[in-house]
Design an enzyme around this catalytic site. Sequence first.
Site, PDB file in Angstrom:
ATOM      1  N   ASP A 305       0.888  -1.131   0.081  1.00  0.00           N
ATOM      2  CA  ASP A 305       0.042  -0.175   0.239  1.00  0.00           C
ATOM      3  C   ASP A 305       0.937   1.200   0.024  1.00  0.00           C
ATOM      4  O   ASP A 305       2.148   1.063   0.079  1.00  0.00           O
ATOM      5  CB  ASP A 305      -0.991   0.016   1.179  1.00  0.00           C
ATOM      6  N   GLU A 513      -9.564   8.063   3.880  1.00  0.00           N
ATOM      7  CA  GLU A 513      -8.415   7.498   4.965  1.00  0.00           C
ATOM      8  C   GLU A 513      -8.434   8.397   6.161  1.00  0.00           C
ATOM      9  O   GLU A 513      -9.622   8.562   6.869  1.00  0.00           O
ATOM     10  CB  GLU A 513      -7.167   7.672   4.253  1.00  0.00           C
TER      11      GLU A 513
END
Length: 744
Positions: A305, A513
Amino acid sequence: MFNRLMLGLALWLPTLAYAYTDVEIDRKVENLLAQMSLTEKIGQMTQVTLNVVSVGTLPYDMKEPHELDEARLKNALVNYGVGSIFNVGDHAFSREHWREIIEKIQQVATTQTRLKIPVLYGIDAVHGTNYTYDSTLFPQQIGLAATWNPELVAKAAAITAYETRAIGVPWNFSPSLDVGRNRLHSRFYETFGEDTFLVKTLGKAMLQAYQGNDVADKNHIAATLKHFIAYVMPLNGIDRSSAWIPEHYLREYFLPPFIDAIGAGAKSVMLNLSEINGIPVHANPQLVTDLLQHELNFKGLIVSDWESIREVFYHHHVAENDKQAVKLAILAGVDMSMVPYSFEFADQLQQLVKAGEISEQRINTSVRKILRLKFELGLFEHPYYPVSDYPDFGSEKFRKVSQEAASESITLLKNEKNLLPLPKSAKILVTGFTADWIQALNGGWTYSWQGSKPLWVTHKPTILDAMVQKFRDQVSYVETAYETTPLEIQAAVKAAEDADYIVLCLGEKPYAENFGNVLDFGLPESQISLARELAATGKPVILVLAEGRPRILSPFAEQMQAIVMAYLPSNEGGLAIADILAGTVNPSGKLPFTYPFGQNSLTMYDHKHSETYAVQVQYPFGFGLSYTEFAYSNLKIDRKQLTAGDTLNISVDVTNTGKRAGKEVVQLYIGDVFASLAPPVKRLRGFEKIELKPQQTKTVHFKIAVEDIAFINAQNKKVAEKGDFEVMLGDLKGRFVLTEDVHF
Ligand code: GLC
């Protein structure tokens, strides 16, 4: 004429050439690998974001309007041999500009580098082809989950694959297979909800629609299963923080969606950037190699990621420096580093190989997977397809599918005295901060990462626009901010005097996020005050929620006559909401999560018996009202006793007892009455969405194998233990007995 024929043949032949066999691909990969230098191999494992090869102030400020930087592009592709570029540096582009970027990147990669290896470009097209003007966007996954309609989810994904290929991008960092066991996590809206069965069913449907039967063809893309594993389950609900998950629960709740999707041929997996039980996933060979590659037999590409290898050092403090983090990640099994702002990963990995700490054989393993994916995608023949191949891009045909998905996702949670649908003559006050703000309907990952940039807002109708289209001059509007001011509340209360109904649009601002982390699960006090003051006018209030997760409503839900959960319905969401409020569409959405009642009543539907006390929910998992009614009858279980190898046939009759056609999601729950691990009171084991005309009855059938009622025991093994099981369908219950323990 002959030349045109030959040209046509030349264009057509490579299309045929794609469908290489595995053996042919292996041969091509080995042939190419044998020619590659260590620098070129490590370059393939290095992924950088578009900023790094664009004009602007590195690392963050990419010049707008966007331009590639020739020198930076050549440095990345020619000097470092970078194999992958992704994202857009928080911009949105026209389709034409996307083509310009992709064609330039591929032209440099396939003509100016020594081995002419095309670049693998990736994007987060997580709810349609985002970061692109005039593409087709869809409800975020949590809204698609509320449709409980795998076929519709697949239709949306197929359009996303088509349009993502149309802009020249063959690799999508989607679907999220995260099981949203923490509903207030900032990425909950990117999941298909709290239940493993629903997540794995819809996740597989999305994956298969993205990839089709051949990812090399012009209408399909390589998908990425993310985020392996158990990402949306941090102990404290805060993004990127610690999770404590016993292995048997990890296998029970979080692994099945990956097992099914890998079995369906997923081409890549992105790792969870967090740590589980103290070990960052990116540094955990037990998860990334033993479980994912050996036990699940995943042979595809494993990508890190965003900056997650570096985070093993500076965020989790498990590596003492960047280079040690690289070593841990490569030894754990990572194939490609989403660095993303520099070439440090490449330099550090080069040093590790030169120092003998990482073998070149290990590098070869990852490079093979990367090259294989590029061959499977047909990138060597067609780094991108002709624009003319995509006449339906952003078409009305596609827009209708998005509106259909939004309509089927919207969930009617309350409708006191059948207040809804509104009469055609209704005089309506529309207010609330999400009423006239298209960004609130889209959320993050849209025309910018956080979804809130005022630029690029499209011509799409907001809730207010759509209500005016339906009810014309019968609609009045009072604008209110996210933090509603007393003056705004006063103006709304005043305007309510001239209205018969109040449509109050609340919810959340867009976020993505960790920018969406919340410490309080409620809505801002000022929004609650607005709701209460409007209720006090005596006019019926219809609460419409545009939110990515279930914010607490209990302080004022009682005072709302109707409540409509819209999730993040995207660009067609305004029209879909208005259609439901006006009765043009009969709502059929069902909650893909348990809507919590209070700040500390966060139990989910599949809670344990010991948690029953704390189970005070606002609205239950799988709940959603309709403008008609459905009755369940004639539950049949074809055997009272089940032994290994048997299949249970369960059926139930469902009747539309109301006056208008409607869709119902028939949900099969089965509860293991006693088990060696405290059993959940029930688990979703099947569902089917049906449409019934008034007074029509359908018999819905389910087949249950013994493995379908098994669980992962304390020894991390799948078992179905003998004993009583309870079947629940609608308001009906039945029982059967498993006569022996069955091990799988
Ligand atoms: C982000 C997300 C991941 C996304 C990636 C690339 O940090 O965690 O879901 O695919 O970066 O944008």
